[in-house]
Design an enzyme around this catalytic site. Sequence first.
Site, PDB file in Angstrom:
ATOM      1  N   HIS A   1       0.835  -1.198   0.000  1.00  0.00           N
ATOM      2  CA  HIS A   1       0.000   0.000   0.000  1.00  0.00           C
ATOM      3  C   HIS A   1       0.873   1.253   0.000  1.00  0.00           C
ATOM      4  O   HIS A   1       0.452   2.302  -0.483  1.00  0.00           O
ATOM      5  CB  HIS A   1      -0.900   0.046   1.239  1.00  0.00           C
ATOM      6  CG  HIS A   1      -1.976  -0.988   1.252  1.00  0.00           C
ATOM      7  ND1 HIS A   1      -1.765  -2.259   1.738  1.00  0.00           N
ATOM      8  CD2 HIS A   1      -3.266  -0.944   0.848  1.00  0.00           C
ATOM      9  CE1 HIS A   1      -2.879  -2.958   1.631  1.00  0.00           C
ATOM     10  NE2 HIS A   1      -3.802  -2.194   1.094  1.00  0.00           N
TER      11      HIS A   1
ATOM     12  N   ASP B   1      -4.399  -7.349  -7.345  1.00  0.00           N
ATOM     13  CA  ASP B   1      -4.653  -6.510  -6.184  1.00  0.00           C
ATOM     14  C   ASP B   1      -4.998  -5.108  -6.708  1.00  0.00           C
ATOM     15  O   ASP B   1      -4.916  -4.832  -7.918  1.00  0.00           O
ATOM     16  CB  ASP B   1      -3.418  -6.486  -5.282  1.00  0.00           C
ATOM     17  CG  ASP B   1      -3.750  -6.183  -3.823  1.00  0.00           C
ATOM     18  OD1 ASP B   1      -4.871  -5.716  -3.542  1.00  0.00           O
ATOM     19  OD2 ASP B   1      -2.884  -6.419  -2.956  1.00  0.00           O
TER      20      ASP B   1
END
Length: 376
Positions: free
Chosen positions: A221, A298
Site C-alpha cells: 500500500h 490486487d
Amino acid sequence: MRTAAVAVGALTCVLCVACAGPEPEPVTVEATETRTVTETPPPVSADLRERVASLMVVGVKNYDEARAALEQGAGGLFIPSWSDPGLLTQEGRNINALREEFDRPFSVGIDFEGGRVQRHADILGSFPPPRDLAQQSPEVIRGTGFDVGRTLANYGIDVDYAPLLDVDAAGLDIVGDRAFGSSPERVAEVAVLFAQGLVDAGVTPTFKHFPGHGRASGDTHLTLAHTPPIQDLHAFDLAPYAAVLPKFPQASVMVGHMVVPGTGDQHTPSSLNPNTYRMLRTGDYPGGQPFNGVAITDDLSGMRAITDHMPTPVAVRRAIAAGADQALWSSGKGLRESIDATIAAVNAGEIPVERIDDAARRVQQQLTHGQGNRSR
C-alpha cells in the site's frame, strides 16, 4: 422490467469457439508512462469491447456509479469501505436491484476477512480476526465462513476477497492477525475450511496474495516491496497454494504487487509480471498444479507500489497483457480510458486477442458457476 445494458452474447460466444499508442514498452515500472493519441484509432468491434470491459472490476461509491459502470460493460463491481451503505440496503437502489435490472451476470466483490478487514461490518456483521478464528474447531471455522458468505450473498455480493494464504512469518504488520498462522501447513488447513464455508453459501473465495506477501520487505500500500527469492518462496510461501488451489478450481487468486527476485527484473510487481501468471497457470512450484480459475490483480489504484509508477489505465492494460483475467481498482475512475487502452494494445498487436478471449472465458465460467451456486 429487466433491461439488457450490454449483450452477453459475445461473452458466451467466447465459451464456444484504454488512450494508448502503438509502441510497446518494457515491463518495468521505474518511470511513469504516458501516451498521446495522434491518429484516429481503428474501428473497434462491439464484441471485442464487451470482452475487454468484462475484465474490469471497479470500485463504486454509490448506486449511480455502479449503474454507470455496468452500462459501460464492467464485468465486476467492488464495494470499498467508502461506499454509500445504501448500495447494500436501499430498496430499489442497491446491488440486488442492479441484478434485477441488468440482464447479464456480473460479479460484486468485497474485502471481508474478519477482524480489521471487514468492510461495512455495521451492516454485514463482525467476525473475529483470522488468527483468532484459526484457534477454533474445524466446525466453527467452516461455519464462520458460511455465516460470512450467507450474509454477503443476501446483499448481492458473490465474491469475497478472502482468505489470505500469506504466512505470518516475518512480523509484517500488514499481514499480522490477518493471517491464519505462522506455518504454511496451518494456513492451508484453516483456509480450506473457511473457503469451503464461503462456497457452501454460494460465494466465491479469493486466495491472496500470490505468490506470497508474508515475508515481503514492506507494505505494498505504501511502497514497492520485495520478497525473498523465488527459490525461498517455493519451500514456504507457495506451499499453501499447492495444498489449497486443487480443492477450489472455481475460486479466484489475487496476485499481489510484490517484486519476487528470480521471476524477472528487480522492478516489476508480480501483478504485472507474465512470469508470475505463468507460474500460477502451470503450477510450476513444488506440489503445484495448473490453475485455470480467475486470476485477479490486487488494487491498481489505491496502492503506491503501482500508483507511484504509472496511471491506472496503463496498469490495467499491462496487468491484462501479463496474464490477469480481471483488473481491479478501487477508485473506479478511468473505466472508459482503461477499456480504450487495452483495446488499443490489442489493435497494436501488444496483447494477442487470444489473451482477451481466454480471460473473458474464465470470467464467464466463474460467473456461470456462481449463478448455479446461488440458485441452489
